[in-house]
Design an enzyme around this catalytic site. Structure first.
Site, mmCIF file in Angstrom:
data_model
loop_
_atom_site.group_PDB
_atom_site.id
_atom_site.type_symbol
_atom_site.label_atom_id
_atom_site.label_comp_id
_atom_site.label_asym_id
_atom_site.label_seq_id
_atom_site.Cartn_x
_atom_site.Cartn_y
_atom_site.Cartn_z
ATOM 1 C CE1 TYR A 155 6.821 0.084 8.335
ATOM 2 C CE2 TYR A 155 8.231 -0.199 6.217
ATOM 3 C CZ TYR A 155 6.895 0.028 6.916
ATOM 4 O OH TYR A 155 5.813 0.389 6.079
ATOM 5 C CE LYS A 159 4.703 -2.503 7.588
ATOM 6 N NZ LYS A 159 3.276 -2.731 7.823
#
Length: 243
Positions: A155, A159
């Site tokens: 994740y 990002k």
């Protein structure tokens, strides 16, 4: 503020995406919601937008991680609503796990949706904005992409990549009157964070001592959508956790 504009919002059926859709609609924009799974939530959001604000709203089911699906969806939105002025890349998934145990599928699927999905949508939307001689792209990143977070290598990488994508797109398209910025939320009270409680150690790291609200991220998105001289920025909405 956004009258006459069309906003395409991925992951727009629930959570932060829904809050952004409602905020933009309340300021006069027509809304295209792109969603992947929850038909009822998408239909409910569309109905709420139409009934509350009297603007046009249409839901499109698509997989943004697919180049062709993104291409077809952007074409449908353009055909139905005639233009696309604002793109919000909000679609995202989490598949947390420690790096020593993370599977290839866990890593790849998160990158494909969170990062490649944003690329797909920008790639197929920017030609429309170029022809319109202007536009606004907002990528919903995360403070995890700035700070890193144990158990979220996939994740955080997606990002962080989204932040790099934002800055590169901003530089490429600035001369064409297209701005591109990112918002980096911290812990926001949505379905994604519903398992986190106030006694979680991460909660204690937030200087404002509370989770954020989706509406607070939406206010930041409205600010960026109505700002013509801000580009390449990452606006944190995190209660100070990434100070």
């Amino acid at each position: 503020m956004l009258e006459g504009k069309v906003a395409l919002i991925t992951g727009g059926a629930r959570g932060i995406g829904k809050a952004i859709a409602l905020e933009f609609a309340s300021n006069g924009a027509d809304i295209a919601i792109v969603y992947h799974g929850n038909d009822d939530a998408a239909a409910g959001t569309v109905s709420e937008i139409r009934e509350k604000y009297g603007v046009n709203a249409i839901a499109y089911k698509a997989d943004v991680s697919s180049y062709d699906s993104a291409k077809d969806t952007v074409k449908k939105v353009k055909d139905d609503l005639e233009r696309i002025d604002i793109l919000v890349n909000n679609a995202g998934i989490v598949k947390d796990g420690l790096i020593a145990m993370m599977t290839e599928e866990q890593f790849t699927s998160v990158i494909d949706t969170n990062l490649k999905g944003a690329f797909n949508m920008i790639r197929h939307t920017c030609p429309i904005m170029l022809r319109q001689k202007g536009g606004c792209i907002i990528n919903i990143a995360s403070v995890s992409g700035i700070m890193g977070n144990a158990g979220q290598a996939n994740y955080a990488a997606s990002k962080a990549g989204l932040i790099g994508l934002t800055k590169s797109v901003a530089k490429e398209l600035a001369g064409k009157n297209i701005v591109c910025n990112a918002i980096a939320p911290g812990f926001i009270a949505t379905d994604m964070t519903e398992n986190l409680s106030n006694d979680n150690p991460l909660f204690q790291l937030i200087p404002l001592k509370r989770f954020g609200k989706p509406e607070e991220v939406a206010k930041a998105a409205l600010f960026l959508a109505s700002s013509e001289y801000i580009t390449g920025e990452v606006l944190k909405v995190d209660g100070g956790i990434a100070m």
